[in-house]
Design a protein around this motif. Sequence first.
Motif, mmCIF file in Angstrom:
data_model
loop_
_atom_site.group_PDB
_atom_site.id
_atom_site.type_symbol
_atom_site.label_atom_id
_atom_site.label_comp_id
_atom_site.label_asym_id
_atom_site.label_seq_id
_atom_site.Cartn_x
_atom_site.Cartn_y
_atom_site.Cartn_z
ATOM 1 N N VAL A 1 -35.094 -0.897 14.001
ATOM 2 C CA VAL A 1 -34.459 -2.010 13.291
ATOM 3 C C VAL A 1 -33.398 -2.594 14.227
ATOM 4 O O VAL A 1 -32.659 -1.841 14.860
ATOM 5 C CB VAL A 1 -33.798 -1.546 11.969
ATOM 6 N N ILE A 2 -33.347 -3.911 14.318
ATOM 7 C CA ILE A 2 -32.319 -4.556 15.149
ATOM 8 C C ILE A 2 -31.397 -5.348 14.238
ATOM 9 O O ILE A 2 -31.843 -6.201 13.458
ATOM 10 C CB ILE A 2 -32.945 -5.483 16.214
ATOM 11 N N LEU A 3 -30.125 -5.044 14.352
ATOM 12 C CA LEU A 3 -29.089 -5.682 13.548
ATOM 13 C C LEU A 3 -28.301 -6.623 14.446
ATOM 14 O O LEU A 3 -27.840 -6.235 15.516
ATOM 15 C CB LEU A 3 -28.172 -4.603 12.966
ATOM 16 N N ALA A 4 -28.174 -7.878 14.043
ATOM 17 C CA ALA A 4 -27.382 -8.855 14.797
ATOM 18 C C ALA A 4 -26.022 -9.023 14.147
ATOM 19 O O ALA A 4 -25.900 -9.013 12.924
ATOM 20 C CB ALA A 4 -28.103 -10.188 14.852
ATOM 21 N N LEU A 5 -24.992 -9.169 14.969
ATOM 22 C CA LEU A 5 -23.633 -9.409 14.474
ATOM 23 C C LEU A 5 -23.085 -10.649 15.163
ATOM 24 O O LEU A 5 -23.765 -11.301 15.950
ATOM 25 C CB LEU A 5 -22.737 -8.195 14.731
ATOM 26 N N GLY A 6 -21.811 -10.953 14.897
ATOM 27 C CA GLY A 6 -21.174 -12.086 15.535
ATOM 28 C C GLY A 6 -21.863 -13.395 15.197
ATOM 29 O O GLY A 6 -22.398 -13.580 14.102
ATOM 30 N N ARG A 7 -21.882 -14.327 16.158
ATOM 31 C CA ARG A 7 -22.475 -15.638 15.894
ATOM 32 C C ARG A 7 -23.974 -15.521 15.652
ATOM 33 O O ARG A 7 -24.542 -16.277 14.873
ATOM 34 C CB ARG A 7 -22.189 -16.591 17.061
ATOM 35 N N MET A 8 -24.631 -14.571 16.332
ATOM 36 C CA MET A 8 -26.061 -14.383 16.083
ATOM 37 C C MET A 8 -26.285 -13.879 14.666
ATOM 38 O O MET A 8 -27.197 -14.331 13.964
ATOM 39 C CB MET A 8 -26.638 -13.401 17.102
ATOM 40 N N GLY A 9 -25.470 -12.930 14.193
ATOM 41 C CA GLY A 9 -25.586 -12.460 12.823
ATOM 42 C C GLY A 9 -25.365 -13.579 11.827
ATOM 43 O O GLY A 9 -26.034 -13.657 10.792
ATOM 44 N N GLY A 10 -24.436 -14.459 12.156
ATOM 45 C CA GLY A 10 -24.144 -15.581 11.275
ATOM 46 C C GLY A 10 -25.122 -16.726 11.397
ATOM 47 O O GLY A 10 -25.016 -17.721 10.668
ATOM 48 N N GLY A 11 -26.081 -16.628 12.338
ATOM 49 C CA GLY A 11 -27.098 -17.672 12.470
ATOM 50 C C GLY A 11 -26.554 -18.980 12.977
ATOM 51 O O GLY A 11 -27.021 -20.053 12.568
ATOM 52 N N ALA A 12 -25.560 -18.921 13.891
ATOM 53 C CA ALA A 12 -24.944 -20.163 14.393
ATOM 54 C C ALA A 12 -24.501 -19.950 15.841
ATOM 55 O O ALA A 12 -23.338 -19.640 16.101
ATOM 56 C CB ALA A 12 -23.767 -20.563 13.521
ATOM 57 N N LEU A 13 -25.415 -20.142 16.780
ATOM 58 C CA LEU A 13 -25.114 -19.927 18.200
ATOM 59 C C LEU A 13 -24.706 -21.223 18.882
ATOM 60 O O LEU A 13 -24.918 -22.328 18.359
ATOM 61 C CB LEU A 13 -26.336 -19.359 18.927
#
Length: 866
Positions: free
Chosen positions: A594-606
Amino acid sequence: MLEREPELAQSLAGGVLPALRTIEIADLTMPPARRLRLERRRLALRVAIGDLSGREDLSAVTRALSDFADRALHTAILTAIEERTPGAAPIGFTGIALGKQGSHELNYSSDIDPILLFDPATLPHRAREAPEEAAVRIAKRVVEILQARDGDGYVLRVDLRLRPSPEITPIALSIDAAISYYESLALPWERAAFIRARAAAGDIALGERFLAAVQPFVWRRALDFGAIGEIRGISRRIRDHYAQGQAFGPGYDLKRGRGGIREVEFFAQIHQLIHGGRDPALRVADTRGALAALAAAGWVDPDEAVALSDSYTLLRTIEHRVQMIEDRQTHQLPTGEALDGVAKLHGVADAGALLDLLRPAVTATARSYDALDPEEGDALSFEGDRLDTQLAEAGFVETKLAAQRIEQWRGGGYPALRSPAARAALEAVLPGLIAALGGAPDPQGAIVRLDRMLARLSSAVNFFRLLEARPALARLLGLILSHAETLAEDLARRPELIDGLIDATALDPVEDVAMLAGEMRGGADYQAQLDHVRRVVGEKRFALGTQIIAGVSDPLIVSAGYARVAEAAIRVLATATIAEFALAHGHVPCSELVILALGRMGGGALTHASDLDLIYLFTGDYLAESDGAKPLGAVLYYNRLAQRISAALSVPTASGPLYEVDTRLRPSGTQGPLSVSLDGFARYQRESAWTWEHMALARARCVFGSAHAEAAVSAIVGAVLRGDRPRRDVVAEGTKMRADMAAHKPPLGPLDAKLLPGGLVDLEFAVHMVQLQSGQGLDPNLRRAIAALDAAGLAPAAMLPAHDLLTRLLVTLRLVAPDARAPGPATQALVAQALGMTDWPAVVASLETTRQEVSAWLKHVEEPTP
């Protein structure tokens, strides 16, 4: 000179013009450099009197000067070799004369332009010294002998810049390296230079072997259209570089002026290059001899050849008169009384009479030279004044700067522009390209960025042809080069990115993640899959950035598009890497990554430059073992797999880089394993994680894994954020962490929407502290989280527009001003448009107001009133 040479003066006063050999000094004990300086002085005096008295014509004068140059260069080479290796045979080092020395046409103040070559197999050198080192030291000594000045003057000025690639090569080249260069890399103007090449000094046999080897480079039997275009290009560049449009009159440049000496020389040489490959009789080094040969062969009108030859004789003669005065290295007529002096030296009454004598010759030469290559339609001119006018009409203010760049491109100075095909494609696209750049908001910045881009390209033909075929693309390129250095750098690395803009849908919002992933899948093997993903991601990111520059998309929409592209890349590369890894190690039963994204990637706004904050987790029993040919325990299996996926996402391939991957937010940070079990992750977050880690968790989102695994991870994250964690003072710890971060990571510049006080980081801290305290607004997307907190009465209504302004500014500036400083006026207007504002002052004022509002809310969160 007469005062310093009494014996020669006495002979001349008696009406006797001594033979040239009498100027040579018989005393061989005298140091060679001094002997040559004295001989040069005597020669100049003796030849000048022969010239002025009319006893010797131009041919005799230039031959005498050229023969001395040969002898001086030869003496310097022999002296340098003897000084370093006494008694050694003076072989293995040669001087190839180019220019007027090569054609025996030197004037009084000419430089010599030799190419110094050596043969490593035969060059004398000292013990434990490489031949290459010896050759350079010999060459330096040769130049020193000839150029050093003392009370007796100097011998010759030496210019070594006509050697191959002078900016990077040593001053003496091995013969094999030189032959290789002329066979594969040489430029068209170098063909013209070698018409007059001659082995003049040192090891003559070596020099003649070199010239025989490169003869096919100079004299080509078959002329296709590309070669003819190449030769016409020489004509245009010479007209531009040397003519400069000087008006005839006082101050006129006899050599470079329109209708001057250069134009006669290149009139002859261009015809020689066209026809000399099939007719050896035309391979004549001196200008007047070449004109006569061309007339005899029927390639030039005999009357025109005679007129040009007469003009050349007169112009060279007056050039000598100018140079006789104080041994000046000049080709310009003086002005004022000095011009009267030159006239009288030549034997005419005054400046007016001299100009009347020259005018018909200059006019006739210019007319003949112009007929070589008349201007064609709307092509971009090669003539300096006309080109300046065209550039000004296109919209360039500093036309000289733009003209210099164009001259550099036309001269083949960059690797991508060396081939005839590339320069032909350049000429075809230049009118439209310059019109597009001139109409862009910042023409000067655009052409400078294009120049940097062309300097880095390995090939430019397809790039130019695409722009020629699609004028709208050229206009879009003008916008990119005017505003976005980041995108210009991308183009320099991958010029094919411009291809992706051909399709009109390139400026539409990108597809959803599933469709993007489908587009990214492909490739015969794992490496091909990596390359394919990089190509697609590069095209999508470039197109998204272009949407902002073209003003067709809201930066908020583009930011979400960047994130969807990254998520699709993660899915495809993780899937491919797992399959590749399983070939050797199999799979861990009842387990998955499982890959968990955080930060701007987690928020879907790069942004265009965002890295990816990722955590790797795995489900199932951490004590299990994989079932492949090379089984691994689950922990080792998933750690190695995570390393492979990070590499797949970040290591550059032939298709370029992809993303920077940051895994420092994993449990225990850089001290912990790269991948942890889901149970271990849950236990760490519930028992050991710091407040800042829980704040980061507020933007956690699964970007790879099955629906079942994603639900399990989301349940853990939700429980921790809602209170299933150690009780801590969230505000106090968050406040301290923000202060530490501000101290160690200051803003990049005055427009850093992320790190400035009251910027996005402050807004994020406030949101996360409220989320952890209240358990409300738990959405990894920061914008939706703020909206939820606003609806719950936990955030001011101003925070949503604050988020939008700061995000739009950050996403836009990452493209147009990555240093977070104010861009140029044209780009300021673009930024204002992207933010939906009227002008730049409105942007600055809104940023200041927004920062104050964010700072006030952060202070309220940190210090709540009772």
